[in-house]
Design an enzyme around this catalytic site. Structure first.
Site: not given
Ligand code: WQD
Length: 331
Positions: A74, A72, A116, A286, A140, A11, A209, A50, A283, A144, A33
């Site tokens: 990973a 990228f 991240s 979070d 994860y 992405y 969540f 790889d 969740r 990083k 891929l």
């Molecule tokens: C965002 C907000 C959820 C989904 C993660 C990784 C981080 C980075 C980005 C890689 C939060 C809420 C989410 C859903 C919801 N990835 N939510 N319902 O957790 O901030 O970060 O992705 O680098 O490392 O931890 O992103 O988009 O999952 O959540 O309510 O179905 O949306 O609780 O508040 P997050 P997220």
């Protein structure tokens, strides 16, 4: 003067490949891929393989005249990392170290790393600055941070000082303005793709969540950054290294926080449809609120986010509306 982009079929990688090409650079992509899409690689050579394959990496560096790497490749699913830690340590750290060994042998000394904001865990104060403590709360995030530390060691290497910029992404979202590349909601549990799915898949309902957080509307707050702004940050990081910049770690975010409900409200306004959702339990893991202090990237890289949440939601909606199956056939 070719840039090797590992994971360039993913992405953020695919958007960065296009930004590099727009800056006039030659690009070669190395991607297994396994989770990337061949169709996402536009206007650059794709080599399927790889980063742990040291012979292949050495051959690419020699054959293509690689002078810098943007890394990228990973695994990035936080939940999966807790279930399969060894898989994450091996792919995200051990494989990276194998590649770094080859790069130093090949005298490739400029490296941009996809890190991240997850390395901060649940920050104690907002906005998050690069000097805040790192307290990873997932495997994860640990991987990083481990690569950031590895890069610190390689930058001390007297033989071939590999200088690097580690970019700590906040929440990447959105799609390319020309709607040619975007995110695949089947492989991303992140909020924006899930909101899009709720808008477009009549059998799907978004789960929020938790709405009992100590925030203005009770829902979680994050720093959503447009994927095209994120791509530009990598080009700026490469410019910085090419002009002699020293090893650096910096946040890449907009500097402002947005709640889940604010994302939903804007998605409803732009799509002119209701987002079906239900309130679910919080969740685990979070944080309540996370957003960046993005001043270091502006000072050192001359980079600042140029797009806001409207462009994120508009581009994401257009992408998912026209690509319900991601890159797979049948769109
Ligand atoms: C965002 C907000 C959820 C989904 C993660 C990784 C981080 C980075 C980005 C890689 C939060 C809420 C989410 C859903 C919801 N990835 N939510 N319902 O957790 O901030 O970060 O992705 O680098 O490392 O931890 O992103 O988009 O999952 O959540 O309510 O179905 O949306 O609780 O508040 P997050 P997220």
């Amino acid at each position: 003067m070719t840039v090797l982009v590992t994971g360039g079929a993913g992405y953020i990688g695919a958007h960065t490949v296009r930004a590099l090409r727009s800056s006039g650079r030659k690009v070669v992509v190395l991607d297994t891929l396994e989770r990337g899409n061949r169709e996402a690689v536009i206007d650059a050579e794709l080599i399927v393989g790889d980063v742990a394959d040291q012979g292949l990496v050495a051959k690419i560096c020699g054959d293509k005249g690689v002078s810098s790497v943007i890394h990228f490749a990973a695994y990035k699913a936080v939940g999966e990392s807790m279930l399969e830690p060894e898989k994450y340590w091996n792919n995200n750290v051990a494989s990276t170290e194998k590649m770094l060994d080859v790069l130093t042998e090949q005298r490739v000394d400029k490296f941009v790393f996809s890190s991240s904001a997850a390395v901060y865990g649940t920050p104690l104060s907002m906005p998050v600055t690069e000097s805040d403590p790192t307290k990873p709360e997932s495997v994860y995030a640990e991987t990083k941070l481990a690569v950031e530390k590895l890069l610190g060691a390689f930058s001390q290497n007297t033989d071939c000082r590999l200088r690097s910029v580690s970019l700590r992404y906040f929440n990447a979202a959105g799609a390319s303005k020309d709607n040619r590349i975007g995110e695949d909601w089947s492989s991303s549990q992140n909020l924006v793709p899930q909101v899009m799915r709720a808008l477009l898949d009549k059998d799907f309902k978004l789960e929020i969540f938790g709405n009992d957080y100590p925030t203005p509307d009770g829902t979680g707050v994050r720093d959503y950054i447009h994927v095209e702004d994120l791509a530009v940050a990598h080009v700026k990081a490469l410019d910085y290294l090419e002009s002699g910049g020293e090893t650096l770690v910096c946040n890449i975010g907009t500097g402002s926080g947005t709640s889940v409900m604010q994302v939903i409200d804007l998605a409803e306004k732009i799509s002119r449809k209701k987002v079906p959702y239900r309130i679910a339990a919080r969740r685990a893991g979070d944080p309540i609120s996370v957003f960046a202090d993005a001043r270091l990237a502006e000072k050192k890289l001359g980079w600042k986010a140029a797009r806001g949440l409207p462009e994120i939601i508009e581009s994401a909606y257009e992408w998912h509306r026209t690509h319900p199956n991601g890159y797979r056939r049948g769109n």
